[in-house]
Design an enzyme around this catalytic site. Structure first.
Site, PDB file in Angstrom:
ATOM      1  N   CYS A 119       0.832  -1.202   0.000  1.00  0.00           N
ATOM      2  CA  CYS A 119       0.000   0.000   0.000  1.00  0.00           C
ATOM      3  C   CYS A 119       0.871   1.258   0.000  1.00  0.00           C
ATOM      4  CB  CYS A 119      -0.895   0.022   1.236  1.00  0.00           C
ATOM      5  SG  CYS A 119      -2.079  -1.330   1.315  1.00  0.00           S
ATOM      6  N   ASN A 181       3.740 -10.168  -4.347  1.00  0.00           N
ATOM      7  CA  ASN A 181       2.588  -9.384  -4.762  1.00  0.00           C
ATOM      8  C   ASN A 181       2.713  -9.123  -6.265  1.00  0.00           C
ATOM      9  OD1 ASN A 181       0.286  -7.767  -4.711  1.00  0.00           O
ATOM     10  ND2 ASN A 181       0.864  -6.801  -2.786  1.00  0.00           N
ATOM     11  N   GLY A 236       0.972 -16.526 -10.818  1.00  0.00           N
ATOM     12  CA  GLY A 236       0.743 -17.214 -12.082  1.00  0.00           C
ATOM     13  C   GLY A 236       0.594 -18.716 -12.006  1.00  0.00           C
TER      14      GLY A 236
END
Length: 304
Positions: A119, A181, A236
């Site tokens: 963030c 992430n 993935g």
């Protein structure tokens, strides 16, 4: 956990989204990470917020959520904690907000808290907490002081030294690490010559980032295993072979996210494929496979 598969934050809402799909069950996974949660409710970014790319997807949702109090009071009581483990995802724009979100989850039935340190830090001009080891460690330390729940630091690939960041997060009190992430990217509409995403940039997920994620897991494992800290490897994964690569590279569990959007029942197939591999190789437990990657002494560089 009953399975090494973890459903990733942002991909399954607050744990109920895929339960409406015929044949889907949360019992097929070891844990579900709930949608990113902030202290106050957030509406998120304007559209477009999602865009398909070759072998991947860009998203810039903007942490749309009803706020931590609504999650604790209204959403958690509706979840079946007998099906699987549920992990909260704590987000914030200041260190104090992260800590307060964790404090409010502390008295809830949630099994663990994932700290989304990607963030932006509003006090530092929007720089992501997770891109700087010092800031990452400060967030983890503040959250550690606010809760007794197990903490999982979610590491960003968009940084110079992910190993240093992992070490600092572990020293600050993280019980596990989620690696990685999304990778930042963008798409352009050539007719209007404008960004496709209203936020301009977004997080790239899906098979396109898998080789990056695999390398980062292996790099972080070299730090984490010395401290006995497990890794959730993600990025993935869509087949059992993908999952097995991450386990061999050092992940103790694997995260599945983007693949659910086009194959909601993928987890059953991944579980079956892992079980078949263990049986064929006469390996008793998934844990016996973790971190068994064999590398030659000279494999330290891309240069030849």
């Amino acid at each position: 956990m009953s399975s090494p598969i973890v459903l990733l934050s942002g991909c399954v809402g607050f744990g109920e989204e895929y339960t409406r799909v015929d044949g889907f069950s949360n019992r097929d996974v070891g844990a579900v990470v709930l949608k990113g949660t902030t202290l106050a409710p957030r509406l998120g970014n304007p559209a477009h917020r999602v865009w398909e790319t070759p072998a991947g997807m860009l998203n810039a949702i903007g942490l749309q959520n009803p706020g931590v109090d609504a999650v604790v009071r209204k959403i958690l009581p509706e979840l079946d904690f007998g099906e699987t483990r549920f992990i909260a995802n704590a987000c914030g724009s200041t260190i104090e907000e992260y800590a307060e979100v964790c404090r409010r989850f502390d008295d809830s039935p949630i099994d663990a808290i994932e700290i989304n340190i990607s963030c932006p830090n509003v006090k530092e001009g929007g720089v992501a907490f997770g891109n700087h080891p010092d800031m990452s460690a400060r967030v983890v330390a503040a959250c550690r002081a606010a809760t007794r729940k197990p903490l999982i630091a979610k590491l960003s690939p968009n940084q110079t030294d992910i190993q240093e960041n992992a070490r600092r997060c572990i020293e600050a009190g993280s019980d596990a690490l989620a690696v990685i992430n999304t990778v930042m990217g963008m798409a352009v509409d050539i007719e209007s010559r404008r960004p496709v995403l209203a936020n301009v940039q977004g997080g790239l997920s899906g098979p396109a980032i898998r080789p990056i994620a695999l390398l980062k897991v292996w790099q972080v494992w070299q730090v984490a295993h010395r401290h006995g800290v497990p890794i959730i490897g993600q990025g993935g994964i869509e087949t059992a072979r993908d999952a097995l690569e991450f386990l061999v590279a050092g992940a103790s569990a694997v995260g599945v996210g983007t693949a659910l959007f086009y194959d909601p029942l993928v987890c059953r197939r991944i579980n079956a494929g892992i079980a078949d591999y263990l049986a064929r190789h006469r390996i008793a437990h998934v844990a016996d496979l973790v971190g068994t990657l064999q590398t030659a002494p000279s494999v330290d560089s891309a240069c030849g």
